[in-house]
Write an enzyme that holds these catalytic residues in place. Structure first.
Site, PDB file in Angstrom:
ATOM      1  N   ASP A  27       0.836  -1.201   0.000  1.00 44.58           N
ATOM      2  CA  ASP A  27       0.000   0.000   0.000  1.00 44.58           C
ATOM      3  C   ASP A  27       0.869   1.250   0.000  1.00 44.58           C
ATOM      4  O   ASP A  27       0.558   2.249  -0.641  1.00 44.58           O
ATOM      5  CB  ASP A  27      -0.896   0.032   1.250  1.00 44.58           C
ATOM      6  CG  ASP A  27      -1.979  -1.036   1.194  1.00 44.58           C
ATOM      7  OD1 ASP A  27      -2.040  -1.754   0.159  1.00 44.58           O
ATOM      8  OD2 ASP A  27      -2.731  -1.158   2.172  1.00 44.58           O
ATOM      9  N   ASP A  59       0.894   4.302  -2.558  1.00 43.91           N
ATOM     10  CA  ASP A  59       0.715   5.702  -2.146  1.00 43.91           C
ATOM     11  C   ASP A  59       1.848   6.570  -2.660  1.00 43.91           C
ATOM     12  O   ASP A  59       1.632   7.724  -3.042  1.00 43.91           O
ATOM     13  CB  ASP A  59       0.653   5.806  -0.611  1.00 43.91           C
ATOM     14  CG  ASP A  59      -0.638   5.216  -0.076  1.00 43.91           C
ATOM     15  OD1 ASP A  59      -1.564   5.001  -0.890  1.00 43.91           O
ATOM     16  OD2 ASP A  59      -0.712   4.955   1.138  1.00 43.91           O
ATOM     17  N   SER A 119     -36.515   0.384 -14.993  1.00 37.05           N
ATOM     18  CA  SER A 119     -36.537  -0.454 -13.791  1.00 37.05           C
ATOM     19  C   SER A 119     -37.030  -1.833 -14.209  1.00 37.05           C
ATOM     20  O   SER A 119     -37.247  -2.082 -15.393  1.00 37.05           O
ATOM     21  CB  SER A 119     -37.405   0.176 -12.709  1.00 37.05           C
ATOM     22  OG  SER A 119     -38.674   0.426 -13.228  1.00 37.05           O
ATOM     23  N   LEU A 120     -37.171  -2.716 -13.266  1.00 34.36           N
ATOM     24  CA  LEU A 120     -37.522  -4.097 -13.603  1.00 34.36           C
ATOM     25  C   LEU A 120     -38.847  -4.474 -12.963  1.00 34.36           C
ATOM     26  O   LEU A 120     -39.152  -4.035 -11.848  1.00 34.36           O
ATOM     27  CB  LEU A 120     -36.442  -5.047 -13.071  1.00 34.36           C
ATOM     28  CG  LEU A 120     -35.079  -4.988 -13.762  1.00 34.36           C
ATOM     29  CD1 LEU A 120     -34.031  -5.683 -12.909  1.00 34.36           C
ATOM     30  CD2 LEU A 120     -35.171  -5.656 -15.132  1.00 34.36           C
ATOM     31  N   GLU A 135     -28.240 -13.043 -12.732  1.00 35.09           N
ATOM     32  CA  GLU A 135     -27.311 -12.146 -12.029  1.00 35.09           C
ATOM     33  C   GLU A 135     -27.855 -11.764 -10.659  1.00 35.09           C
ATOM     34  O   GLU A 135     -29.061 -11.644 -10.491  1.00 35.09           O
ATOM     35  CB  GLU A 135     -27.138 -10.852 -12.865  1.00 35.09           C
ATOM     36  CG  GLU A 135     -26.724 -11.135 -14.289  1.00 35.09           C
ATOM     37  CD  GLU A 135     -26.793  -9.900 -15.195  1.00 35.09           C
ATOM     38  OE1 GLU A 135     -26.947  -8.771 -14.662  1.00 35.09           O
ATOM     39  OE2 GLU A 135     -26.698 -10.071 -16.417  1.00 35.09           O
ATOM     40  N   LYS A 176     -29.167  -9.426  -7.877  1.00 35.22           N
ATOM     41  CA  LYS A 176     -29.759  -8.085  -7.931  1.00 35.22           C
ATOM     42  C   LYS A 176     -29.126  -7.259  -6.820  1.00 35.22           C
ATOM     43  O   LYS A 176     -29.442  -7.399  -5.637  1.00 35.22           O
ATOM     44  CB  LYS A 176     -31.280  -8.144  -7.765  1.00 35.22           C
ATOM     45  CG  LYS A 176     -31.912  -6.759  -7.947  1.00 35.22           C
ATOM     46  CD  LYS A 176     -33.413  -6.838  -8.076  1.00 35.22           C
ATOM     47  CE  LYS A 176     -34.018  -5.501  -8.483  1.00 35.22           C
ATOM     48  NZ  LYS A 176     -33.635  -4.381  -7.640  1.00 35.22           N
ATOM     49  N   ARG A 198     -29.428   7.638 -11.741  1.00 32.96           N
ATOM     50  CA  ARG A 198     -30.558   7.241 -12.569  1.00 32.96           C
ATOM     51  C   ARG A 198     -31.641   8.324 -12.582  1.00 32.96           C
ATOM     52  O   ARG A 198     -32.279   8.550 -13.603  1.00 32.96           O
ATOM     53  CB  ARG A 198     -31.125   5.927 -12.029  1.00 32.96           C
ATOM     54  CG  ARG A 198     -32.374   5.477 -12.705  1.00 32.96           C
ATOM     55  CD  ARG A 198     -32.796   4.104 -12.188  1.00 32.96           C
ATOM     56  NE  ARG A 198     -33.992   3.665 -12.869  1.00 32.96           N
ATOM     57  CZ  ARG A 198     -35.223   3.994 -12.503  1.00 32.96           C
ATOM     58  NH1 ARG A 198     -35.403   4.768 -11.457  1.00 32.96           N
ATOM     59  NH2 ARG A 198     -36.257   3.560 -13.184  1.00 32.96           N
ATOM     60  N   GLU A 257     -24.153  -0.529 -10.768  1.00 35.51           N
ATOM     61  CA  GLU A 257     -24.624  -0.203  -9.428  1.00 35.51           C
ATOM     62  C   GLU A 257     -23.458   0.230  -8.539  1.00 35.51           C
ATOM     63  O   GLU A 257     -22.410  -0.416  -8.521  1.00 35.51           O
ATOM     64  CB  GLU A 257     -25.265  -1.488  -8.876  1.00 35.51           C
ATOM     65  CG  GLU A 257     -26.300  -1.296  -7.847  1.00 35.51           C
ATOM     66  CD  GLU A 257     -27.715  -1.071  -8.422  1.00 35.51           C
ATOM     67  OE1 GLU A 257     -27.865  -0.899  -9.657  1.00 35.51           O
ATOM     68  OE2 GLU A 257     -28.641  -1.030  -7.607  1.00 35.51           O
ATOM     69  N   CYS A 291     -48.024   2.742  35.285  1.00 37.05           N
ATOM     70  CA  CYS A 291     -48.554   2.939  36.638  1.00 37.05           C
ATOM     71  C   CYS A 291     -48.138   4.270  37.246  1.00 37.05           C
ATOM     72  O   CYS A 291     -48.603   4.615  38.335  1.00 37.05           O
ATOM     73  CB  CYS A 291     -48.102   1.794  37.541  1.00 37.05           C
ATOM     74  SG  CYS A 291     -46.344   1.865  37.932  1.00 37.05           S
TER      75      CYS A 291
END
Ligand code: IVH
Length: 663
Positions: A33, A37, A82-83, A114, A116, A137, A171, A407
């Site tokens: 890493d 960097d 959309s589905l 696939e 979802k 979207r 996504e 109470c």
């Protein structure tokens, strides 16, 4: 010779891109890493000195840029659809039947199957290989331009080897592990926790300051292109092509034909759901050959060539109407959010628990808030977190009541406990819960004494303590709403038959904090009588298997507290008396579960004593330890007896031991 900065910057960009792709696509690294960097640092310093060398695909842009005043609106090249959802195989078969009929197929079609992904759909547009624009979207036609934010998402390639205009859709989400790490860091810093990965992915992507997005570990998975690359004729082929271009595609995609196979794949993904690194809420099934998909066409908002087979939701959002407090049998107050009805996992939920004050504060739930609600096996769902109130002002943080809401008695949060408790032992809510617990299956098993009847018995004042149950008469019950004489006499008969309960059931029914069926059984076995147990010291209680200092403390308190002890005495006075059970006190297993040590001169030869104890189910050992239940000591006992005293192990003399075995 100093390298030409233009060449060095290009070389660095290439190297960084190579290592990035390796890390995100193949899950491995060739360099540390720190090395990575320092490559970035070097590129940054070149670009600072020569801003003209900063290309639009420079990885230094991933740290975010100065805040925007607002997002521009962008029009999608083709609507982001959309589905339609299906929830069962029969619904899927109806979808398949339409395709088979319309395409005139003689065998079931092939699909790309696939996961979802439960994230936020975005579109990425590349121009001549460079990421030029990224958008949400939105309403499917118009989205928001969030390009600087999407540049910070490290799994999105900033440049790809495709000429001209190329659009990729997919996504953006948080991997579960990244989400948890991020929330843990927020908790350490005293920041508000994110409620769930999906909503926080959406929030993170819609930051005007892309440096905030850069600090959130988002991931992008690609799953479609409005115009597939040349020569690609199927959805599954396209996923491969996207992967080849440097995109992550959802892991676990497969191909399958026919509803039967699809059903199996859905079941497989459902069973793997918890183990997946990201949240999914179903399976997307798409006709694989593009030519067939094109012939099916689209409706106004969804394609006719794909469908989402949704899993039953385990989490949903709901609006909090108010916050109320439940009072349990120990007086514990549980904050409960009363919700506008929401569907969750096949049922409608209207309430969700917030456990205690610390949870209420940590999750900062207030009336009017939108909250994420989850069902995880419990009867009453729990609140995962608050999304605040997007439509209005929030009232001040909810105060924890100082008086019992049922109470009016004093409410106290005992030192070191997370719970607040109503301290009034006669609180009707506590009596109601005690009654239900006493009548429950694991205790007296009084059928017919459920919520409604408990409410009525307590509400009418007929039952003010458990013992009152045993004083009820047919005349009393005749005054109770919807109680016919037949059900009244059946209830009285059941109550009557619970007057001589087995000791373990009675102990389980008393509602001693922490004492359930298992502990009650061990105690019944270990002590044999209620009097014996009530008189025992904490140390003696701890000689029983499974009873540690906490339970011993709780039992000790129960038998010594004037209120709880009074309730028990009252129960005994009303004619309830536990009976010794076969196998508890009597029969071959009288000592079963006990670990015994003999020491000193006892009444008979040591070997015979061992045989006798073992015949009654005990285990006999030579040395005294914390797992010893009983030391039987005779004259001359030395270090073992001392050790037993040190550890608080129960000690008996020989006659006492013989008494335990009984005649
Ligand atoms: S394809 C035209 N594939 O589900 C079909 N969408 O309810 C839509 N989603 O807005 C895009 N995983 O956000 C497709 N493997 C997947 C998906 C997926 C999740 C989302 C996407 C879409 C929503 C539709």
């Amino acid at each position: 010779m100093t390298p030409d900065p233009r060449e060095e910057a290009a070389r660095l960009r290439g190297l960084i891109e190579h290592h990035r792709a390796l890390y995100y696509q193949e899950d491995r690294s060739e360099i540390s890493d720190e090395m990575f960097d320092s490559l970035m640092e070097r590129l940054r310093s070149i670009e600072e000195a020569r801003p003209d060398l900063r290309t639009p695909d420079s990885p230094t842009l991933r740290v975010g840029a100065a805040p925007l005043a607002g997002f521009d609106t962008v029009e999608h090249s083709t609507p982001m659809l959309s589905l339609d959802n299906v929830f069962s195989e029969s619904e899927f078969r109806a979808f398949e039947a339409r395709i088979t009929k319309e395409l005139g197929l003689s065998s079931p079609p092939g699909y790309s199957v696939e996961p979802k992904l439960d994230g936020v759909a975005v579109s990425l547009v590349y121009e001549d290989g460079m990421l030029a624009r990224g958008a949400t979207r939105g309403d499917g036609t118009l989205g928001e331009d969030v390009t600087p934010n999407l540049r910070t998402v490290r799994s999105i390639p900033l440049s790809i080897a495709v000429p001209g205009r190329f659009e990729v859709r997919g996504e953006v989400l948080f991997l579960k592990a990244d989400f948890e790490r991020m929330n843990a860091a927020r908790e350490r810093n005293g920041e508000k926790l994110f409620a769930n990965p999906r909503n926080s992915a959406s929030g993170s992507l819609r930051q005007l300051d892309s440096r905030i997005t850069a600090a959130r570990p988002l991931t992008f998975f690609a799953y479609s292109c409005p115009t597939p690359p040349e020569g690609v004729a199927t959805q599954s082929g396209m996923l491969e092509a996207l992967s080849g271009l440097g995109f992550l595609v959802p892991p676990g995609c497969t191909r399958a034909a026919g509803a039967g196979r699809i059903s199996e794949e859905v079941a497989r993904m459902g069973s793997e759901r918890d183990a997946l690194p990201f949240e999914i809420d179903g399976v997307v099934i798409k006709l694989d050959p593009f030519d067939q998909a094109a012939r099916m066409g689209i409706l106004s908002h969804s394609p006719r060539w794909a469908v989402a087979w949704k899993f039953p939701a385990l989490e949903t959002t709901a609006r909090v109407v108010s916050i109320s407090f439940g009072v349990g049998r120990t007086g514990r107050l549980t904050p409960v959010a009363e919700l506008e009805p929401a569907r969750l996992g096949g049922v409608t939920v209207t309430r969700a628990t917030l456990h205690n004050e610390d949870e209420l504060r940590r999750k900062d739930v207030r009336p009017g808030d939108l909250v994420a609600v989850r069902r995880a096996g419990e009867v009453i769902p729990e609140i995962v977190g608050s999304l605040g109130n997007p439509d209005g002002e929030r009232p001040a943080p909810f105060p924890f009541p100082a008086d019992c809401p049922v109470c009016g008695g004093p409410v106290v949060r005992p030192e070191g406990e997370s719970a607040h408790r109503c301290m009034n032992p006669s609180c009707p809510a506590r009596i109601r819960e005690s009654l239900l617990h006493w009548a429950s299956r694991g205790a007296m098993d009084i059928r017919g004494l459920g919520d409604t009847l408990a409410d009525r018995l307590v509400g009418s004042g007929l039952v003010k303590e458990l013992a009152d149950l045993y004083r009820l008469t047919a005349a009393d019950l005749s005054g109770i709403e919807r109680m016919g004489s037949k059900s009244a006499s059946s209830l009285l008969a059941q109550i009557d038959s619970s007057r001589k309960p087995p000791l373990d059931r009675m102990l389980a029914g008393l509602g001693i904090p922490g004492v359930g069926r298992v502990a009650a059984q061990s105690l019944a076995l270990g002590f044999g009588s209620l009097e014996g147990l009530a008189a025992a010291s904490r140390e003696q209680m701890m000689t029983v298997e499974g009873i540690g200092p906490v339970l011993a403390g709780s039992l000790h308190l129960f038998f010594r507290d004037p209120v709880t002890r009074g309730g028990l005495d009252s129960l005994l006075a009303a004619g309830v008396s536990p009976r010794a059970e076969e196998g508890q006190r009597g029969g071959a297993g009288r000592l079963s579960g006990l670990t015994i040590v003999f020491t000193g001169t006892i009444g008979i030869p040591r070997e015979e004593a061992r045989e006798l104890a073992e015949r009654h189910g005990a285990k006999v050992t030579e040395s005294v330890s914390t797992s010893t239940s009983l030391v039987v000591a005779g004259p001359g006992a030395g270090s073992k007896l001392e050790r037993a005293r040190e550890l608080g192990v129960r000690v008996s003399d020989w006659p006492g031991f013989m008494e335990m075995i009984g005649p």
